[in-house]
Design a protein around this motif. Structure first.
Motif, PDB file in Angstrom:
ATOM      1  N   GLU A   1      40.263  44.487  87.917  1.00 46.15           N
ATOM      2  CA  GLU A   1      40.640  44.880  86.558  1.00 46.15           C
ATOM      3  C   GLU A   1      41.647  43.897  85.970  1.00 46.15           C
ATOM      4  OE1 GLU A   1      41.446  49.112  85.158  1.00 46.15           O
ATOM      5  OE2 GLU A   1      43.468  48.253  85.266  1.00 46.15           O
ATOM      6  N   VAL A   2      41.415  43.540  84.722  1.00 50.63           N
ATOM      7  CA  VAL A   2      42.348  42.698  83.967  1.00 50.63           C
ATOM      8  C   VAL A   2      42.686  43.441  82.681  1.00 50.63           C
ATOM      9  CG1 VAL A   2      42.674  40.487  82.791  1.00 50.63           C
ATOM     10  CG2 VAL A   2      41.364  40.576  84.917  1.00 50.63           C
ATOM     11  N   THR A   3      43.957  43.472  82.328  1.00 48.17           N
ATOM     12  CA  THR A   3      44.403  44.057  81.064  1.00 48.17           C
ATOM     13  C   THR A   3      44.733  42.928  80.111  1.00 48.17           C
ATOM     14  OG1 THR A   3      45.242  46.050  82.123  1.00 48.17           O
ATOM     15  CG2 THR A   3      46.168  45.508  79.976  1.00 48.17           C
ATOM     16  N   LEU A   4      44.347  43.087  78.861  1.00 48.68           N
ATOM     17  CA  LEU A   4      44.556  42.073  77.834  1.00 48.68           C
ATOM     18  C   LEU A   4      45.219  42.729  76.634  1.00 48.68           C
ATOM     19  CD1 LEU A   4      42.117  39.334  76.786  1.00 48.68           C
ATOM     20  CD2 LEU A   4      42.998  40.858  75.030  1.00 48.68           C
ATOM     21  N   VAL A   5      46.251  42.090  76.092  1.00 53.72           N
ATOM     22  CA  VAL A   5      46.965  42.568  74.910  1.00 53.72           C
ATOM     23  C   VAL A   5      46.812  41.529  73.816  1.00 53.72           C
ATOM     24  CG1 VAL A   5      49.232  43.169  73.939  1.00 53.72           C
ATOM     25  CG2 VAL A   5      48.659  43.851  76.268  1.00 53.72           C
ATOM     26  N   CYS A   6      46.519  41.998  72.603  1.00 47.69           N
ATOM     27  CA  CYS A   6      46.447  41.100  71.446  1.00 47.69           C
ATOM     28  C   CYS A   6      47.067  41.813  70.242  1.00 47.69           C
ATOM     29  CB  CYS A   6      44.992  40.707  71.151  1.00 47.69           C
ATOM     30  SG  CYS A   6      43.934  42.065  70.591  1.00 47.69           S
ATOM     31  N   PHE A   7      47.174  41.093  69.149  1.00 51.39           N
ATOM     32  CA  PHE A   7      47.644  41.724  67.926  1.00 51.39           C
ATOM     33  C   PHE A   7      46.571  42.689  67.414  1.00 51.39           C
ATOM     34  CE2 PHE A   7      50.280  37.866  67.843  1.00 51.39           C
ATOM     35  CZ  PHE A   7      51.517  38.458  67.693  1.00 51.39           C
ATOM     36  N   ARG A   8      47.019  43.805  66.876  1.00 50.18           N
ATOM     37  CA  ARG A   8      46.108  44.826  66.352  1.00 50.18           C
ATOM     38  C   ARG A   8      45.212  44.245  65.251  1.00 50.18           C
ATOM     39  NH1 ARG A   8      46.606  50.717  66.017  1.00 50.18           N
ATOM     40  NH2 ARG A   8      45.403  51.441  64.241  1.00 50.18           N
TER      41      ARG A   8
END
Length: 184
Positions: A156-163
């Motif tokens: 599993e990889v979690t990715l965060v970006c701007f909404r």
């Protein structure tokens, strides 16, 4: 007042890996001297975790602290707790050279799960995924936009970006994970 909602309302795609909108997540940016006792104490008191080293994420249950730069942490908590935790951090750091901002509503979070998650991501991100260990974070790009990503579990990889770019990022991830696009 409208209820808070994830920008993609739980969107999910299953190809050779599963791409999912992870839903609402409380996120707080803390900037300051990460080596200071004040920051370490404030983070420990507010979320029960220590300040991680360079390019690391400390996580336990639904709380995590990620190193984002030499003077920045991303503190992750349940969405409903973000305002309270941000307030605790701000109060604890009131006399220190530090800033605290609740950025929960400015970000989107995705999880990629499956043994070939790296195959999908390496099409989009200039990261050597073979060298990305568990609990290690990278700030990088996915195609044309800024993201942060880390191994959040086995396969599993979690990715965060701007909404504001979440729909674009979901489309990129969906296309990269499409059946027939496996690299091995």
């Amino acid at each position: 007042m409208a209820e808070a909602a994830s920008v993609l309302d739980g969107a999910r795609y299953t190809g050779f890996v599963t791409v999912a909108d992870a839903g609402l997540r409380g996120m707080i940016t803390l900037r300051g001297d990460l080596a200071s006792d004040a920051v370490a104490g404030a983070v420990k008191d507010a979320v029960g975790l220590g300040v991680p080293g360079q390019r690391r994420v400390h996580a336990h249950g639904d709380r995590a602290v990620a190193w984002m730069s030499p003077d920045e942490l991303l503190v992750m908590v349940p969405y409903a707790d973000a305002s309270e935790v941000a307030g605790k951090l701000a109060q604890a750091l009131a006399g220190a050279f530090a800033t605290v901002a609740n950025v929960s509503d400015a970000r989107a979070v995705f999880t990629l799960s499956g043994a070939a998650a790296d195959d999908a991501l390496c099409k989009l991100c200039p990261v050597d995924f073979a060298q990305l260990g568990a609990g290690e974070i990278r700030r990088t790009r996915a195609a044309q936009v800024a993201v942060a990503l880390w191994r959040s579990g086995e396969g599993e990889v979690t990715l965060v970006c701007f909404r504001s770019v979440a729909e674009y990022v979901f489309g990129l991830l969906r296309n990269a994970a499409a059946p027939g696009g496996e690299l091995r």
